[in-house]
Design a protein around this motif. Structure first.
Motif, mmCIF file in Angstrom:
data_model
loop_
_atom_site.group_PDB
_atom_site.id
_atom_site.type_symbol
_atom_site.label_atom_id
_atom_site.label_comp_id
_atom_site.label_asym_id
_atom_site.label_seq_id
_atom_site.Cartn_x
_atom_site.Cartn_y
_atom_site.Cartn_z
ATOM 1 N N PHE A 521 0.824 -1.200 0.000
ATOM 2 C CA PHE A 521 0.000 0.000 0.000
ATOM 3 C C PHE A 521 0.858 1.249 0.000
ATOM 4 C CE2 PHE A 521 -2.786 3.249 1.692
ATOM 5 C CZ PHE A 521 -3.969 2.992 1.006
ATOM 6 N N LEU A 522 1.977 1.200 0.786
ATOM 7 C CA LEU A 522 2.890 2.336 0.827
ATOM 8 C C LEU A 522 3.509 2.594 -0.558
ATOM 9 C CD1 LEU A 522 4.420 4.493 2.430
ATOM 10 C CD2 LEU A 522 6.143 2.748 2.980
ATOM 11 N N GLU A 523 3.867 1.516 -1.259
ATOM 12 C CA GLU A 523 4.447 1.657 -2.604
ATOM 13 C C GLU A 523 3.442 2.283 -3.567
ATOM 14 O OE1 GLU A 523 6.630 -1.104 -6.029
ATOM 15 O OE2 GLU A 523 5.980 -1.985 -4.109
ATOM 16 N N GLN A 524 2.195 1.845 -3.481
ATOM 17 C CA GLN A 524 1.160 2.425 -4.336
ATOM 18 C C GLN A 524 0.926 3.891 -3.995
ATOM 19 O OE1 GLN A 524 -2.362 0.035 -4.014
ATOM 20 N NE2 GLN A 524 -1.403 -1.791 -4.909
ATOM 21 N N ALA A 525 0.998 4.232 -2.716
ATOM 22 C CA ALA A 525 0.787 5.617 -2.305
ATOM 23 C C ALA A 525 1.897 6.520 -2.832
ATOM 24 C CB ALA A 525 0.702 5.709 -0.784
ATOM 25 N N ASN A 526 3.163 6.045 -2.737
ATOM 26 C CA ASN A 526 4.280 6.833 -3.257
ATOM 27 C C ASN A 526 4.251 6.959 -4.782
ATOM 28 O OD1 ASN A 526 5.822 7.769 -1.008
ATOM 29 N ND2 ASN A 526 6.468 5.651 -0.619
ATOM 30 N N GLU A 561 4.927 2.583 8.753
ATOM 31 C CA GLU A 561 5.129 1.201 9.187
ATOM 32 C C GLU A 561 3.824 0.690 9.768
ATOM 33 O OE1 GLU A 561 8.443 0.420 11.699
ATOM 34 O OE2 GLU A 561 9.749 1.840 10.662
ATOM 35 N N LYS A 562 3.590 -0.563 9.575
ATOM 36 C CA LYS A 562 2.348 -1.160 10.057
ATOM 37 C C LYS A 562 2.281 -1.039 11.579
ATOM 38 C CE LYS A 562 -1.397 -3.419 8.862
ATOM 39 N NZ LYS A 562 -2.402 -2.808 7.980
ATOM 40 N N SER A 563 1.148 -0.489 12.098
ATOM 41 C CA SER A 563 0.845 -0.333 13.540
ATOM 42 C C SER A 563 1.716 0.727 14.195
ATOM 43 C CB SER A 563 1.003 -1.665 14.307
ATOM 44 O OG SER A 563 0.157 -2.657 13.754
ATOM 45 N N THR A 566 1.903 6.908 10.313
ATOM 46 C CA THR A 566 2.297 7.369 8.977
ATOM 47 C C THR A 566 2.831 8.782 9.078
ATOM 48 O OG1 THR A 566 0.595 5.986 7.949
ATOM 49 C CG2 THR A 566 1.494 7.789 6.609
ATOM 50 N N LYS A 567 3.855 9.068 8.248
ATOM 51 C CA LYS A 567 4.439 10.398 8.222
ATOM 52 C C LYS A 567 4.541 10.850 6.755
ATOM 53 C CE LYS A 567 8.540 13.046 9.577
ATOM 54 N NZ LYS A 567 9.883 12.969 10.184
ATOM 55 N N ILE A 568 3.984 12.038 6.477
ATOM 56 C CA ILE A 568 4.049 12.624 5.128
ATOM 57 C C ILE A 568 4.928 13.847 5.212
ATOM 58 C CG2 ILE A 568 2.767 13.692 3.247
ATOM 59 C CD1 ILE A 568 0.353 12.039 4.081
ATOM 60 N N THR A 569 5.954 13.884 4.332
ATOM 61 C CA THR A 569 6.934 14.973 4.352
ATOM 62 C C THR A 569 6.886 15.725 3.027
ATOM 63 O OG1 THR A 569 8.380 13.670 5.791
ATOM 64 C CG2 THR A 569 9.362 15.578 4.636
ATOM 65 N N ILE A 570 6.819 17.052 3.130
ATOM 66 C CA ILE A 570 6.847 17.910 1.940
ATOM 67 C C ILE A 570 8.162 18.684 1.974
ATOM 68 C CG2 ILE A 570 5.811 19.879 0.762
ATOM 69 C CD1 ILE A 570 3.111 18.974 1.841
ATOM 70 N N LYS A 571 8.908 18.647 0.832
ATOM 71 C CA LYS A 571 10.181 19.350 0.730
ATOM 72 C C LYS A 571 10.043 20.476 -0.289
ATOM 73 C CE LYS A 571 14.994 18.671 -0.730
ATOM 74 N NZ LYS A 571 15.948 17.698 -1.296
#
Length: 578
Positions: A521-526, A561-563, A566-571
């Motif tokens: 899911f993380l790969e699809q999100a990125n 990471e599971k459990s 989530t962290k979203i970073t904007i540069k």
């Protein structure tokens, strides 16, 4: 010249090729004609030289026969016997004298190849002969021959043998040299085989060519050619040798002639012109035919090549006219084969590519115009009487305060603030401080909804408050955090939003303590394959807006990471909007 310039290129090329080939044909024919003319002159000279050598060979043989005539006239035995024959002799004596003279003549007859017979007539008319020829014809001419020989006073005289062709007669008076009285003793006649002499000459011109004839004045006395009816050439004193063309019965003959210093004779030869020059004429005809064939072939291929060169240009012109009239379809054009790389083919393919690109740009522009119209329509819908909405919210806020409902008042104020930001079309960028205010108002509304289940923190470094960012990039991230972190669980949700500077860049982070994401899911999100729920702004849209504003080196990154949340970073770059 002006008319030529207005012709089509293929017609101009065709005329140019035809003109060049015509000039080449004229030059070639002139050169060939000159070369064959020089060759003809060489043949004429060669023919004259051969005739001169032939005449010399004939005269050499005749001089040998003349020498034999002299030997006979001066032979001592013959002189003695001729003197005895003039005295009274008995029958036996006359026989013995005749036998001795015959024997002597027989020896002389066999001494030379071209002597056919020798005849001796004494002063009393008695004839002595040796050889194969009959002397009957000579008997009728003996008186005249004696007179001709006497005029030469012992010298040789050549005369035509009466009644025969191909023979020449040598006549010489025999004069007594006893006591040098030079009395007339008789005449010696030698019949020469002129035909045999001519027959043994070298044949340099091949079969049927170079037939030799001999004439004296206008009288032809010998010819080994059946063309005896052709009169010999009229020669002047200056014409020692030469050549000319004569006609007989519709046929042309090449005649070369040589005058002889030996006798008053003219040697001449007849060669059928067609036999002599048939190969040359055939070669001329072949060369001319081949060049004409080459000329026609070159003209035809030139026409084809010109058409092949100009056909793509004509199609290109037709296509340009279609484009000029607003028709950008490439159906009128035929793409040249890919293996052709000439300038016209490259120009044709480039033009087709340009038209196709124009079509694509027109289609893209049309789609963009539709999107702009649709956006303007939606913006118009969103701006329908916004003052009415603001006034309504202010009325609700006033009633809430009047009735002692601070929560409702606070929610109404926050909602009004968000509404003003959302419908404001004057700017697409805000400072980080303004973005933080939007998030705070949004959390205020959500906290009245979720109460103690929502714990949030907004921390903005004063150094980056004035940095510009695309409008509404933090609120969607906060909304996603609530959607994926708070709603699925019943435990309190902690959401922390920070903005700080590091290593010359500005970082904005949105961190939650939610269930997190697995690796797929993380790969699809990125990769931008995950959309937000409902009709919100997706993460991919936020990332594209950042890259569009700052470049490809900047954007959004997700770590989870599971459990563990989530962290979203904007540069973004460190750029102050002040």
């Amino acid at each position: 010249m002006n008319r030529l310039q207005h012709l089509k290129i293929k017609d101009q090329l065709f005329i140019l090729i035809s003109f060049i080939m015509a000039i080449s044909l004229i030059l070639m024919l002139s050169g060939v004609q000159y070369a064959f003319h020089m060759y003809d002159q060489q043949i004429y000279r060669k023919s004259s030289q051969v005739l001169m050598m032939s005449s010399k060979s004939i005269e050499d043989e005749l001089k040998k026969i003349e020498d034999v005539s002299y030997q006979i006239a001066t032979d001592q035995n013959i002189q003695t016997n001729l003197l005895k024959a003039g005295h009274d002799q008995n029958k036996y004596g006359r026989y013995r004298i005749k036998r001795e003279i015959w024997d002597q003549l027989a020896e002389y007859t066999g001494s030379k190849r071209y002597i056919k017979s020798i005849h001796l007539v004494d002063a009393f008319g008695t004839e002595y002969s040796a050889g194969a020829n009959s002397s009957e014809a000579l008997k009728r001419q003996i008186s005249g021959l004696t007179k001709q020989a006497a005029r030469r006073k012992g010298g040789n005289v050549w005369v035509t043998k009466p009644g025969a062709n191909g023979e020449l007669l040598s006549a010489r008076e025999i004069r007594s040299y006893k006591q040098l009285n030079f009395n007339h003793l008789g005449i010696v006649l030698i019949v020469a085989d002129l035909k045999g002499i001519v027959a043994d000459l070298p044949k340099d011109w091949g079969e049927g060519a170079g037939k030799v004839a001999m004439s004296e004045g206008r009288h032809t006395f010998f010819s080994d050619s059946p063309l005896q009816k052709i009169d010999p050439p009229r020669l002047t004193s200056r014409d020692q040798n030469g050549y000319t063309i004569v006609k007989n019965n519709g046929r042309r003959f090449f005649m070369s002639y040589v005058t002889s210093p030996y006798e008053n004779w003219t040697y001449w030869s007849l060669i059928p012109f067609d036999a002599m020059f048939s190969k040359i004429s055939a070669m001329k005809a072949i060369l001319i035919s081949l060049f004409i064939l080459f000329f026609l072939t070159a003209v035809l291929f030139g026409r084809k090549i010109a058409r092949g060169l100009t056909s793509p240009i004509e199609k290109l012109v037709t296509a340009m006219k279609h484009v000029q009239n607003g028709d950008f379809k490439t159906q009128p054009l035929l793409k040249p084969p890919p293996e052709r790389h000439d300038e016209v083919s490259v120009l044709n393919r480039t033009f087709i590519t340009m038209v196709e690109r124009i079509n694509e740009l027109i289609a893209e522009n049309y789609e963009k115009q539709l999107m702009i119209k649709e956006t303007e329509f939606k913006a118009l819908q969103a701006q329908i009487n916004p003052h009415f909405l603001y006034n309504t919210l202010e009325s609700i806020n006033w009633l809430a305060k009047r009735n002692g409902q601070p929560k409702i008042s606070k929610m109404t104020e926050s909602l009004g603030f968000l509404l003003r930001i959302a419908v404001n079309m004057k700017t697409d960028v805000l400072t980080i401080e303004e973005e933080a205010d939007i998030v705070l108002h949004y959390f205020t509304i959500q906290q009245f909804r979720f109460e103690e289940r929502l714990v949030f923190e907004v921390d903005v470094d004063p150094l980056v408050k004035s940095c510009l960012v695309p409008k509404l990039i933090l609120q969607p991230l906060a909304e996603n955090a609530i959607t994926y972190c708070l709603e699925p669980v019943i435990e309190p949700c902690r959401i922390a939003i920070k903005a700080f500077a590091k290593d010359g860049f500005v970082y904005l982070t949105v961190k939650d303590n939610g269930p997190g994401m697995d690796e797929n899911f993380l790969e699809q999100a990125n990769d931008g394959l995950v959309q937000t729920r409902g009709k919100g702004i997706g993460l991919q849209n936020i990332d594209e807006r950042i890259k569009l504003m700052f470049g490809e080196d900047y954007g959004l990154n997700i770590s989870s990471e599971k459990s563990k949340g989530t962290k979203i970073t904007i540069k973004i770059p460190f750029r102050s909007g002040v």
